[in-house]
Scaffold this motif. Structure first.
Motif, short mmCIF file in Angstrom:
data_model
loop_
_atom_site.label_atom_id
_atom_site.label_comp_id
_atom_site.label_asym_id
_atom_site.label_seq_id
_atom_site.Cartn_x
_atom_site.Cartn_y
_atom_site.Cartn_z
N ASN A 373 51.76 50.48 34.54
CA ASN A 373 50.60 49.57 34.18
C ASN A 373 49.25 49.82 34.75
O ASN A 373 48.27 49.38 34.49
CB ASN A 373 51.19 47.94 34.69
N ARG A 374 49.42 50.09 36.14
CA ARG A 374 47.93 50.70 36.82
C ARG A 374 47.51 51.93 35.88
O ARG A 374 46.24 52.14 35.71
CB ARG A 374 48.35 51.26 38.19
N GLN A 375 48.33 52.92 35.36
CA GLN A 375 47.87 54.05 34.69
C GLN A 375 47.19 53.16 33.16
O GLN A 375 45.94 53.78 32.83
CB GLN A 375 48.80 54.80 34.22
N ILE A 376 47.79 52.30 32.47
CA ILE A 376 47.45 51.94 31.37
C ILE A 376 45.95 50.92 31.85
O ILE A 376 44.98 51.36 30.96
CB ILE A 376 48.40 50.68 30.61
N GLU A 377 45.92 50.40 33.01
CA GLU A 377 44.55 49.64 33.31
C GLU A 377 43.52 50.45 33.33
O GLU A 377 42.52 50.30 32.93
CB GLU A 377 45.08 48.70 34.61
N ARG A 378 43.90 51.50 34.21
CA ARG A 378 42.85 52.68 34.57
C ARG A 378 42.25 53.11 33.27
O ARG A 378 41.24 53.54 33.23
CB ARG A 378 43.39 53.51 35.41
#
Ligand code: BYC
Length: 470
Positions: A373-378
């Motif tokens: 989810n951090r990857q998606i957010e970034r």
């Protein structure tokens, strides 16, 4: 540290040479295992040279040797972690007493059942994955698949050793049966449901190794606490190998997310149809696969309220993972509140241990999701991956058969049935994912739906020829 004797027909660190009867029994089982491997193991790659690791000692540092072997020549053997001197029982009613080197008569059938259930999952997973080689996204992934497969074969050996060494004729019969049941077989299926689900695409493999192998980690950790010392030592060493299987799941799913985000950025959209048209796995489809395999794996912990789990703990057969982290190891006066479809119930903690384990398992599962989810957010997109509620799509326990949404809401059955294909992969979703599964075997090349791994195996480059196809 006990070293492994490779000069023998069955590599082992259990002094097999000194127990001729056991050695003969296992040598009798060995050709049946090899025949099973040929018939039910990975199809069509038996002649290929594969870069595999093999256990050469049970020392935490440097236990593995890497080299090229043909899978049927893999040295499957019997390795137990070193014994802990003066080990005592760490939980249950006999806490503090010396651990057992033999099976106490009163626990014989329960222990055999636990070992058979554990053993059954190992060949089952090899059977589930047998066709995947034909659609591998890269040689790196193909090698990882085969590494997992040979090690699941070794885990079968681990359980068969215990059955042969400690359970006499019944144990030998059970060992034979482990090769006779088959994943998905209508007449003789594998024991636990998840191990009868087909794994016919690599997205499912990564989900399986992420969720189901993680159940393996929890179950092995709880059996590693057992008062039956040979079982404990066996499981402790299996956990060393198991870590790689979860690594394959975690990095595999991470690479799928990474590639999907690259495509979404290139296209400037998160429209699933456009992502699919560009040959990547759209995030809603990935979510459905997560829902499917997570809910299936949650069943593997058994019922929320279980007299089996209470007896197994009280009798010292099966503890909680990392038992030492808890304060109360007897649990005779503790209680736990559990939500059931009939309302909240307070039950003795001993009967709720499957749920205790399931809860900590789910926390462990969250770790990967947070990272993705951090990857998606970034990458600037709003979509978030989630784990389904532990009440969703359950077949075992209090919530079995209940129409519950992935968010955990009880709903009308008709609405549930209708919505189910939007929560787990539909036929069309599976057909789409299958359409992506094209074999890529040029060293270093990856299929278009998955990003390259950050690094290769054992410090080798990603474009190393991990499998030399014949
Ligand atoms: N499917 O009181 P209950 C791994 C049966 S994965 C079908 O609810 P209990 C691996 C249960 O057998 C780890 N049947 O649960 C991963 C029992 O039947 P019996 C595998 C199920 O007993 C990837 C009845 O329902 N290891 O290593 O407290 C690749 C009532 O049982 C299911 C183990 O599982 C199900 N999902 O706990 C390769 C450890 N769930 O006995 C490998 C050994 C329950 O009354 N097994 N049932 O005929 C155990 O500890 C326990 O048997 C279970 C169930 C945790 C599975």
């Amino acid at each position: 540290m006990s070293s492994i004797n490779y000069a023998e027909k069955i590599p082992n660190n259990v002094n097999l040479l000194n127990d001729r009867t056991l050695q003969r029994a296992l040598e009798h089982w060995q050709p049946h295992f090899l025949q099973w491997w040929q018939e039910m193991g990975p199809t069509d790659f038996q002649a290929s040279d594969v870069y595999l690791r093999t256990a050469i000692s049970v020392d935490a540092q440097g236990w593995a040797h890497y080299g090229t072997v043909k899978m049927p020549d893999y040295r499957w053997g019997i390795f137990l972690a070193d014994s802990v001197p003066a080990r005592t029982i760490g939980f249950g009613d006999q806490m503090g007493e010396p651990v057992w080197q033999q099976v106490p008569g009163e626990y014989r059938s329960t222990l055999r059942r636990l070992i058979v259930t554990q053993g059954d999952t190992e060949p089952a997973s090899v059977e589930q994955q047998r066709l995947l080689g034909h659609t591998c996204p890269s040689l790196y992934d193909l090698r990882n698949l085969f590494q997992i497969n040979v090690e699941e074969g070794r885990h079968l050996w681990a359980m068969v050793y215990l059955l042969h060494a400690y359970f006499g004729r019944d144990g030998r019969e059970e060992a034979q049966e482990l090769l006779a049941r088959h994943s998905g077989d209508a007449d003789k299926p594998r024991i636990l449901t998840t191990f009868n689900e087909p794994i016919s695409d690599w997205l499912s493999l990564y989900c399986f190794t992420y969720f189901t192998d993680r159940d393996g980690k929890y179950q092995l950790k709880s059996l590693a606490e057992s008062a039956f010392d040979p079982l404990s030592r066996t499981c402790r060493f299996m956990l060393t190998e198991e870590a790689h299987h979860m690594f394959v799941g975690e990095t595999g799913l991470g690479r799928v997310v990474k590639r999907t985000l690259e495509v979404m950025k290139e296209l400037g959209t998160d429209d699933p149809a456009k992502v699919r048209a560009a040959g990547a796995v759209d995030l809603p489809t990935l979510q459905k696969y997560l829902n499917f395999w997570c809910s299936s794996s949650l069943d593997l912990f058994g019922s929320e309220i279980s007299s089996n789990s209470a007896a197994n703990f009280a009798n010292g057969l099966k503890g909680r993972p990392d038992e030492a982290q808890y304060e109360d190891h007897v649990l005779r006066s503790a209680c736990m509140k559990l939500g059931t479809p009939e309302g909240e119930q307070e039950v003795p903690m001993l009967n709720a241990l499957n749920e205790v384990m399931r809860e900590s398992y789910l926390k462990d599962c969250e770790i990967g999701l947070k990272r993705w989810n951090r990857q998606i957010e970034r990458a600037g997109f709003a979509f978030r991956l989630t784990l389904p509620s532990s009440r969703f799509r359950r077949s075992i326990g209090a919530w079995a058969g209940q129409p519950v949404s992935p968010q955990g809401e009880l709903m009308g059955r008709e609405a549930y049935e209708k919505a189910l294909t939007s929560w787990i992969p539909s036929e069309a979703d599976r057909a789409f994912v299958h359409s992506l599964m094209q074999k890529v075997v040029e060293p270093g090349k990856m299929a278009a739906w998955i990003a390259a791994p950050d690094r290769g195996i054992n410090n080798l480059p990603v474009d190393y020829e991990y499998v030399k196809l014949q």
